[in-house]
Design an enzyme around this catalytic site. Structure first.
Site, PDB file in Angstrom:
ATOM      1  N   LYS A  54      22.774  -7.142 -42.357  1.00 48.89           N
ATOM      2  CA  LYS A  54      22.171  -8.300 -41.679  1.00 48.89           C
ATOM      3  C   LYS A  54      23.264  -9.154 -41.029  1.00 48.89           C
ATOM      4  O   LYS A  54      23.123  -9.599 -39.887  1.00 48.89           O
ATOM      5  CB  LYS A  54      21.367  -9.139 -42.677  1.00 48.89           C
ATOM      6  CG  LYS A  54      20.019  -8.524 -43.005  1.00 48.89           C
ATOM      7  CD  LYS A  54      19.341  -9.169 -44.213  1.00 48.89           C
ATOM      8  CE  LYS A  54      18.076  -8.388 -44.563  1.00 48.89           C
ATOM      9  NZ  LYS A  54      17.467  -8.814 -45.831  1.00 48.89           N
ATOM     10  N   GLN A  98      18.052 -13.386 -50.254  1.00 50.25           N
ATOM     11  CA  GLN A  98      17.802 -11.966 -50.514  1.00 50.25           C
ATOM     12  C   GLN A  98      17.096 -11.788 -51.859  1.00 50.25           C
ATOM     13  O   GLN A  98      17.563 -12.299 -52.879  1.00 50.25           O
ATOM     14  CB  GLN A  98      19.139 -11.206 -50.494  1.00 50.25           C
ATOM     15  CG  GLN A  98      19.023  -9.710 -50.649  1.00 50.25           C
ATOM     16  CD  GLN A  98      18.330  -9.038 -49.465  1.00 50.25           C
ATOM     17  OE1 GLN A  98      18.587  -9.348 -48.312  1.00 50.25           O
ATOM     18  NE2 GLN A  98      17.412  -8.128 -49.772  1.00 50.25           N
ATOM     19  N   ASP A 121      12.531 -15.462 -43.015  1.00 47.54           N
ATOM     20  CA  ASP A 121      11.763 -14.356 -43.594  1.00 47.54           C
ATOM     21  C   ASP A 121      10.257 -14.612 -43.551  1.00 47.54           C
ATOM     22  O   ASP A 121       9.472 -13.696 -43.832  1.00 47.54           O
ATOM     23  CB  ASP A 121      12.177 -14.187 -45.063  1.00 47.54           C
ATOM     24  CG  ASP A 121      13.032 -12.960 -45.294  1.00 47.54           C
ATOM     25  OD1 ASP A 121      13.019 -12.062 -44.431  1.00 47.54           O
ATOM     26  OD2 ASP A 121      13.685 -12.900 -46.340  1.00 47.54           O
TER      27      ASP A 121
END
Ligand code: NDP
Length: 290
Positions: A54, A98, A121
């Site tokens: 990422k 994460q 997200d």
């Protein structure tokens, strides 16, 4: 005739290129780069790989990347304090924590601490609620990537029968909401669904997000169906999806491979979401064509 392979890798590369072009426009309009902060707690090897890729993709798109690597024994309050600092940090437009977080840390509490405007997200309940009621918001990356692949292949999805297998908050539920928004007739199947093969056989579109290797067999599919395989399962050192690719390819009209299907879309959409968040924060028009 064997099914067409839906090439997520190529589509994702194109999306990343379009994001990079819009990032250049953003920089010339605002004088700064969009920034994505990624927070990793603990030493889960798969998460470390995701976070590294990422960060690399963020830099390649011309954005600023901020990585926060924390030990597995971090306290929940410290993690939330970091999220709050990132919320207040002007150079950060997107925040990604994460998952999974180490044992003892409540994922929901940490995600709830993220400013919904920076929720790259799309997991915050405010963004989930916006999706559910049809308001603009940040949408989870994997299902939005699946929708892009479906629209690219099928165009208008109105009236199609869609079956989503799996009802997680990360993939299944937002996928069902996106398909509903695209005017599909949506069935959300899960572990208690009776006669799953019979349910799947109705579908023009099948999205499998279960986490069980090769579960969906070709014999379950309606001939010509479009199959999106979200599953990532490691079997004898190889990655396989939730769909039995060999038998499904004999029946489906089109299918995503694993790897090279949905996987590359997730990071590309994360970059897109970061730019969308940055544009909204800067008070400029949302990037077009993404
Ligand atoms: P979860 O484990 O959170 O959810 C799995 C879902 O599958 C649950 O809703 C569960 O039902 C359902 N399920 C389990 N067994 C069955 C069964 N036998 N029949 C029907 N439904 C079943 O997984 P995620 O949604 O997080 O992920 C799903 C898969 O997608 C995983 O393989 C994951 O690795 C992959 N993934 C891939 C991404 C990518 O970038 N390509 C991103 C995110 C995930 P119930 O709710 O009843 O328990």
């Amino acid at each position: 005739m064997p099914a067409e392979r839906i090439d997520g890798k190529t589509f994702a590369a194109g999306l990343r290129q379009r994001v990079a072009e819009r990032v250049r426009e953003f920089v010339s309009e605002t004088g700064r780069k969009p920034g994505l902060a990624v927070v990793l707690a603990g030493d889960d090897p798969a998460s470390q790989v995701y976070v590294r890729s990422k960060g690399k993709a963020t830099l390649e798109a011309g954005m600023a990347s901020f990585e926060h690597i924390l030990p597995a024994n971090i306290m929940q309050e410290e993690l939330i304090a970091l999220v709050e600092r990132l919320n207040a940090d002007e150079v950060v437009d997107g925040i990604l924590v994460q998952l999974p977080l180490p044992d003892g840390i409540d994922d929901k509490a940490v995600i709830a601490a993220i400013d919904p405007a920076k929720d790259a997200d799309g997991f915050h309940v405010i963004n989930a609620g916006r999706l559910a009621v049809g308001e603009e918001g940040l949408v989870p990356c994997t299902p939005l990537g699946c929708l892009m692949l479906l629209k690219d292949r099928l165009g208008d999805l109105s009236g199609l029968e869609a079956v989503v297998i799996g009802r997680s908050n990360i993939v299944g539920k937002p996928m069902a909401q996106l398909l509903l928004r695209a005017n599909c007739t949506v069935t959300l199947a899960h572990s208690r669904t009776r006669d799953l093969p019979g349910v799947v056989r109705r579908a023009d579109i099948v999205v499998a997000a279960v986490g069980r290797p090769n579960m969906v067999e070709g014999s379950w599919l309606k001939p010509g169906a479009t199959v999106i395989d979200v599953g990532i399962n490691r079997v004898e050192g190889r990655l396989v999806g939730d769909v039995d690719f060999a038998s499904a390819s004999e029946v489906a009209g089109a299918i995503t491979p694993v790897p090279g299907g949905v996987g590359p879309m997730t990071i590309a959409v994360l970059l897109r979401n970061t730019l969308v968040a940055a544009s909204a924060r800067a008070g400029i028009a949302p990037p077009e064509g993404l």
